[in-house]
Design an enzyme around this catalytic site. Sequence first.
Site, mmCIF file in Angstrom:
data_model
loop_
_atom_site.group_PDB
_atom_site.id
_atom_site.type_symbol
_atom_site.label_atom_id
_atom_site.label_comp_id
_atom_site.label_asym_id
_atom_site.label_seq_id
_atom_site.Cartn_x
_atom_site.Cartn_y
_atom_site.Cartn_z
ATOM 1 N N TRP A 202 0.994 -1.184 0.052
ATOM 2 C CA TRP A 202 0.039 -0.117 0.109
ATOM 3 C C TRP A 202 0.752 1.353 -0.096
ATOM 4 C CZ3 TRP A 202 -4.254 -1.453 -1.773
ATOM 5 C CH2 TRP A 202 -4.957 -2.221 -1.512
ATOM 6 N N LYS B 67 -12.065 -1.516 6.517
ATOM 7 C CA LYS B 67 -11.205 -2.385 7.646
ATOM 8 C C LYS B 67 -11.797 -2.387 9.079
ATOM 9 C CE LYS B 67 -8.484 -3.337 3.937
ATOM 10 N NZ LYS B 67 -7.664 -2.260 3.384
ATOM 11 N N ASP C 214 -1.508 6.649 6.388
ATOM 12 C CA ASP C 214 -2.592 5.662 6.062
ATOM 13 C C ASP C 214 -2.794 4.767 7.158
ATOM 14 O OD1 ASP C 214 -3.973 3.784 4.954
ATOM 15 O OD2 ASP C 214 -2.733 3.145 3.299
#
Length: 355
Positions: free
Chosen positions: A100, A191, A167
Site C-alpha cells: 500500500w 477495515k 494511511d
Amino acid sequence: MKHNFGAGPGILPHEVLKQAAAAVVDFNGIGLSLLEISHRSSEFEAVLDEAVKLVKELLEVPEGYSVLFLQGGASTQFAMVPYNLLPSTGKAAYVESGVWANKALKEAKFFGEVDVIASSKESNFTYIPKDYTVPADAAYLHLTSNNTIYGTQLHEFPASPIPVVCDMSSDIFSRKINVADFGIIYAGAQKNMGPAGTTLVIVKDEILGKVDRKIPAMLNYQVQIEGGSMYNTPPVFAIYVSMLTLNWLKAKGGVEAIAKENKAKSKALYEEIDRNPLFKAVCAVEDRSDMNVCFVMENPELEKPFLKLCDEKGIVGIKGHRSVGGFRASIYNALPITSVHVLIDAMQEFQEKNK
Ligand SMILES: *Cc1c(COP(=O)(O)O)cnc(C)c1O
C-alpha cells in the site's frame, strides 16, 4: 454465525448490521428508506454531523482539524495527498513498508519528487523500517500505520520536523493516537470503521493552500472542507453505517477500551502461534500487528487440511494474501475474543491430529 477473520471488507458488529438493515427499509420511522432521502435533508445532515462528532470525540481531534467523509477509498488519497501537498518543484518523503505504501508513493511521483527514505521491500516487508532521518526540506512524510498484508504495525510513530501523513486504513480506532502529531490521517472505512464506500480523512487545516497548481474540486481538500463533505452527493449508506459503528465503539468504552481487547486478542493468538510447533509467524516480533496476525506452517502441505478444519469450525477469511501465502487472521475491533479462542482451539486440535 461465522467467525469472520476477513481482511477487508472486514467484520462489523452484528447489532450495527441489524440497525443498518432496518434503516434501509424505514429510516428512523419516517416512512422512507435511508437510501431514498435527500442528503440535504435534516435527517441525513444529523447523521453526518453525528459521524463527524463521534470521530472527534473518539480520537480527541484537536481544534484546527477538519473531519471529512470522502469517496474513492484510501487509494484515491494516494493521489489526493500529493495533489494538495506536494509542490511540483518540491519533494515528499515516503517510508515503503508494504504494497500500500508502494502504491501511495507511485502516485506521488505524478506530482513531484519522491524520496523513499526507507524500505523493507528486500525482505518482502517482514519488518517496519525505522532507521532513517526525516528530511526537513520535504513537504511531508508519508507513513502506513498498519501493513494489512504483512501483519506489521508501527507501534511508535517517528518524530518528524515536517507534517506526517498517515494511511491508517487497517488500524484506525483500534488504539489511541495523538492526532496533533499528524498533518493528515486517512482510512478507507471497510477495515475497521464501516462498509466500503467512504474514506475518513482528518486534515490539519493550516497545511493546505501551499501548492499553486489547480486542483479539481472533488480532489481538493479545501473544497471538500467548505462543502462539509457534501460538495457532491456523499455515500450516505457508508457514512450511516460508519456512524453506527462508531456509536457502538463509544458504548464499548471507546478507543482505550477496545485497544485493551485488541491486545488481549493478538496476545492470545501470537502465543499459540509461538507455542504450536506446526505454525510460525514470519514478521519481526517487535512489529507484530494487533490487527492482522500473519502466520505460516512449518510444513506447507498441511495448509490445505488446516483450512478445511477451519471451514468446518465456521472460521472464514484466514487465507493469507496471495503475495505472502500462509494465513492471515484479521482481528479487527468487531471480532470478539471468543472467535479468537475458536481459532486457537482449531490450531490445537490440528496439532493433536498431526502428531
Ligand atoms: C485496504 C487498504 C488500502 C486500500 O484501500 P481502498 O479503500 O480499497 O482504496 C490502502 N491502505 C491500506 C493500509 C489498506 O489496508
